[in-house]
Design a protein around this motif. Structure first.
Motif, PDB file in Angstrom:
ATOM      1  N   PHE A  91      12.569 -39.555  26.226  1.00 22.59           N
ATOM      2  CA  PHE A  91      13.322 -39.748  27.462  1.00 22.59           C
ATOM      3  C   PHE A  91      12.672 -38.955  28.580  1.00 22.59           C
ATOM      4  N   SER A  92      12.677 -39.519  29.774  1.00 25.52           N
ATOM      5  CA  SER A  92      12.197 -38.807  30.955  1.00 25.52           C
ATOM      6  C   SER A  92      13.129 -37.639  31.237  1.00 25.52           C
ATOM      7  N   PRO A  93      12.581 -36.468  31.553  1.00 26.81           N
ATOM      8  CA  PRO A  93      13.435 -35.318  31.864  1.00 26.81           C
ATOM      9  C   PRO A  93      14.123 -35.431  33.226  1.00 26.81           C
ATOM     10  N   THR A  94      13.675 -36.376  34.048  1.00 24.27           N
ATOM     11  CA  THR A  94      14.217 -36.466  35.406  1.00 24.27           C
ATOM     12  C   THR A  94      15.013 -37.731  35.672  1.00 24.27           C
ATOM     13  N   GLY A  95      15.108 -38.614  34.715  1.00 26.22           N
ATOM     14  CA  GLY A  95      15.808 -39.858  34.975  1.00 26.22           C
ATOM     15  C   GLY A  95      16.247 -40.546  33.716  1.00 26.22           C
ATOM     16  N   ALA A  96      16.489 -41.827  33.843  1.00 27.09           N
ATOM     17  CA  ALA A  96      17.033 -42.600  32.744  1.00 27.09           C
ATOM     18  C   ALA A  96      15.989 -43.446  32.037  1.00 27.09           C
ATOM     19  N   SER A  97      14.716 -43.168  32.229  1.00 31.21           N
ATOM     20  CA  SER A  97      13.660 -43.953  31.582  1.00 31.21           C
ATOM     21  C   SER A  97      13.400 -43.450  30.172  1.00 31.21           C
ATOM     22  N   LEU A  98      13.086 -44.399  29.301  1.00 29.12           N
ATOM     23  CA  LEU A  98      12.735 -44.112  27.919  1.00 29.12           C
ATOM     24  C   LEU A  98      11.357 -44.704  27.666  1.00 29.12           C
ATOM     25  N   ALA A  99      10.451 -43.900  27.126  1.00 30.91           N
ATOM     26  CA  ALA A  99       9.125 -44.392  26.752  1.00 30.91           C
ATOM     27  C   ALA A  99       9.086 -44.575  25.243  1.00 30.91           C
ATOM     28  N   SER A 100       8.401 -45.630  24.815  1.00 29.79           N
ATOM     29  CA  SER A 100       8.246 -45.878  23.381  1.00 29.79           C
ATOM     30  C   SER A 100       6.795 -46.224  23.092  1.00 29.79           C
ATOM     31  N   THR A 101       6.326 -45.798  21.927  1.00 30.00           N
ATOM     32  CA  THR A 101       4.990 -46.165  21.474  1.00 30.00           C
ATOM     33  C   THR A 101       5.120 -46.859  20.133  1.00 30.00           C
ATOM     34  N   SER A 102       4.094 -47.688  19.844  1.00 29.08           N
ATOM     35  CA  SER A 102       4.159 -48.516  18.648  1.00 29.08           C
ATOM     36  C   SER A 102       2.774 -48.739  18.076  1.00 29.08           C
ATOM     37  N   TRP A 103       2.765 -49.190  16.825  1.00 27.63           N
ATOM     38  CA  TRP A 103       1.510 -49.572  16.188  1.00 27.63           C
ATOM     39  C   TRP A 103       1.002 -50.905  16.731  1.00 27.63           C
ATOM     40  N   ASP A 104       1.721 -51.501  17.687  1.00 27.30           N
ATOM     41  CA  ASP A 104       1.235 -52.739  18.323  1.00 27.30           C
ATOM     42  C   ASP A 104       0.266 -52.444  19.475  1.00 27.30           C
ATOM     43  N   GLN A 105      -0.152 -51.176  19.590  1.00 28.60           N
ATOM     44  CA  GLN A 105      -1.130 -50.715  20.577  1.00 28.60           C
ATOM     45  C   GLN A 105      -0.587 -50.724  22.006  1.00 28.60           C
ATOM     46  N   THR A 106       0.737 -50.560  22.131  1.00 33.93           N
ATOM     47  CA  THR A 106       1.327 -50.492  23.463  1.00 33.93           C
ATOM     48  C   THR A 106       2.269 -49.307  23.601  1.00 33.93           C
ATOM     49  N   MET A 107       2.458 -48.940  24.868  1.00 35.96           N
ATOM     50  CA  MET A 107       3.533 -48.042  25.251  1.00 35.96           C
ATOM     51  C   MET A 107       4.406 -48.868  26.195  1.00 35.96           C
ATOM     52  N   ARG A 108       5.700 -48.769  26.007  1.00 42.50           N
ATOM     53  CA  ARG A 108       6.619 -49.491  26.879  1.00 42.50           C
ATOM     54  C   ARG A 108       7.575 -48.496  27.521  1.00 42.50           C
ATOM     55  N   VAL A 109       7.929 -48.789  28.758  1.00 40.24           N
ATOM     56  CA  VAL A 109       8.900 -47.962  29.481  1.00 40.24           C
ATOM     57  C   VAL A 109      10.147 -48.820  29.676  1.00 40.24           C
ATOM     58  N   TRP A 110      11.281 -48.249  29.312  1.00 41.17           N
ATOM     59  CA  TRP A 110      12.568 -48.943  29.350  1.00 41.17           C
ATOM     60  C   TRP A 110      13.516 -48.207  30.282  1.00 41.17           C
ATOM     61  N   GLU A 111      14.489 -48.922  30.762  1.00 42.26           N
ATOM     62  CA  GLU A 111      15.634 -48.324  31.439  1.00 42.26           C
ATOM     63  C   GLU A 111      16.864 -48.773  30.663  1.00 42.26           C
ATOM     64  N   PRO A 112      17.162 -48.081  29.559  1.00 35.66           N
ATOM     65  CA  PRO A 112      18.178 -48.568  28.615  1.00 35.66           C
ATOM     66  C   PRO A 112      19.597 -48.662  29.184  1.00 35.66           C
ATOM     67  N   TYR A 113      19.869 -48.012  30.308  1.00 33.34           N
ATOM     68  CA  TYR A 113      21.205 -48.103  30.904  1.00 33.34           C
ATOM     69  C   TYR A 113      21.341 -49.355  31.765  1.00 33.34           C
ATOM     70  N   GLU A 114      20.206 -50.026  32.035  1.00 31.96           N
ATOM     71  CA  GLU A 114      20.229 -51.174  32.938  1.00 31.96           C
ATOM     72  C   GLU A 114      19.815 -52.486  32.284  1.00 31.96           C
ATOM     73  N   SER A 115      18.922 -52.435  31.281  1.00 26.23           N
ATOM     74  CA  SER A 115      18.375 -53.669  30.732  1.00 26.23           C
ATOM     75  C   SER A 115      17.902 -53.454  29.296  1.00 26.23           C
ATOM     76  N   THR A 116      17.886 -54.542  28.523  1.00 26.49           N
ATOM     77  CA  THR A 116      17.353 -54.464  27.164  1.00 26.49           C
ATOM     78  C   THR A 116      15.896 -54.906  27.109  1.00 26.49           C
ATOM     79  N   ALA A 117      15.352 -55.324  28.242  1.00 27.29           N
ATOM     80  CA  ALA A 117      13.939 -55.720  28.314  1.00 27.29           C
ATOM     81  C   ALA A 117      13.115 -54.549  28.838  1.00 27.29           C
ATOM     82  N   PRO A 118      11.864 -54.415  28.373  1.00 27.91           N
ATOM     83  CA  PRO A 118      11.033 -53.322  28.888  1.00 27.91           C
ATOM     84  C   PRO A 118      10.750 -53.488  30.375  1.00 27.91           C
ATOM     85  N   LYS A 119      10.768 -52.364  31.092  1.00 25.98           N
ATOM     86  CA  LYS A 119      10.450 -52.373  32.526  1.00 25.98           C
ATOM     87  C   LYS A 119       8.947 -52.562  32.733  1.00 25.98           C
ATOM     88  N   GLU A 120       8.156 -51.876  31.890  1.00 25.65           N
ATOM     89  CA  GLU A 120       6.696 -51.965  31.974  1.00 25.65           C
ATOM     90  C   GLU A 120       6.106 -51.863  30.579  1.00 25.65           C
TER      91      GLU A 120
END
Length: 190
Positions: free
Chosen positions: A124-153
């Motif tokens: 989780f971001s220390p300054t906001g509501a963003s959540l970062a996730s990493t995966s074995w699919d070779q990506t990092m995704r940034v989410w806003e879990p309070y607003e959407s279930t789709a990745p922001k980036e």
């Protein structure tokens, strides 16, 4: 000062850093413990396990005060707690989804889907509501879990992504990959 450990023996242990002794063991999990995080000022610790549960332990009364389970059996590999200690997220192997719970009620709030490989890390971001996730699919995704279930980036890492962490001021995000590289992203400008 405390250290919490979780192991293949399915136990969460608390250690006194001064004496080096384990002074409490929680044995509620039924499979290896894969992730731990202290909540707030250290009055509680949460754990994720391959048994598909996230458990919250009270460090004053030394008891399991909340158990959060996935709707279907999965193996949980990582977890993160938001800055207020109100929301707990855990990532799974298969399906590669992120489960979002209210710590206060234990209720499953949402399931975030988008990765195509097992989840390896959440932060989780220390300054906001963003959540970062990493995966074995070779990506990092940034989410806003309070607003959407789709990745922001979504960012390509170029190798299996193993871990992620926000800088304490929340302005940069670091990702560690299997190829030995660390990549830094400016949170505001991508």
């Amino acid at each position: 000062q405390l250290i919490a450990t979780g192991g293949d023996d399915a136990k969460v242990k608390l250690w006194n850093t001064t004496s080096g002794f384990c002074f409490v063991t929680f044995s509620e999990h039924n499979a290896p413990v894969t992730a731990l995080a202290f909540i707030g000022e250290g009055n509680a610790v949460v754990s994720a396990s391959l048994d598909g549960t996230v458990r919250a332990f009270d460090l004053v009364r030394y008891r399991n005060f909340r158990t959060m389970a996935t709707p279907t059996p999965v193996q949980l590999t990582c977890l993160a707690v938001d800055g207020q200690g109100e929301v707990v997220c855990a990532g799974a192997l298969d399906p590669p989804e992120i489960y979002v719970w209210s710590l206060q009620t234990g209720r499953l709030l949402d399931v975030l889907a988008g990765h195509t490989g097992p989840l390896s890390s959440l932060s989780f971001s220390p300054t906001g509501a963003s959540l970062a996730s990493t995966s074995w699919d070779q990506t990092m995704r940034v989410w806003e879990p309070y607003e959407s279930t789709a990745p922001k980036e979504t960012f390509s890492v170029g190798s299996d992504a193993l871990c992620c962490a926000y800088r304490p001021d929340g302005k940069e995000l670091c990702v560690g990959a299997l190829n030995g590289h660390l990549q830094l992203w400016d949170v505001e400008n991508g």
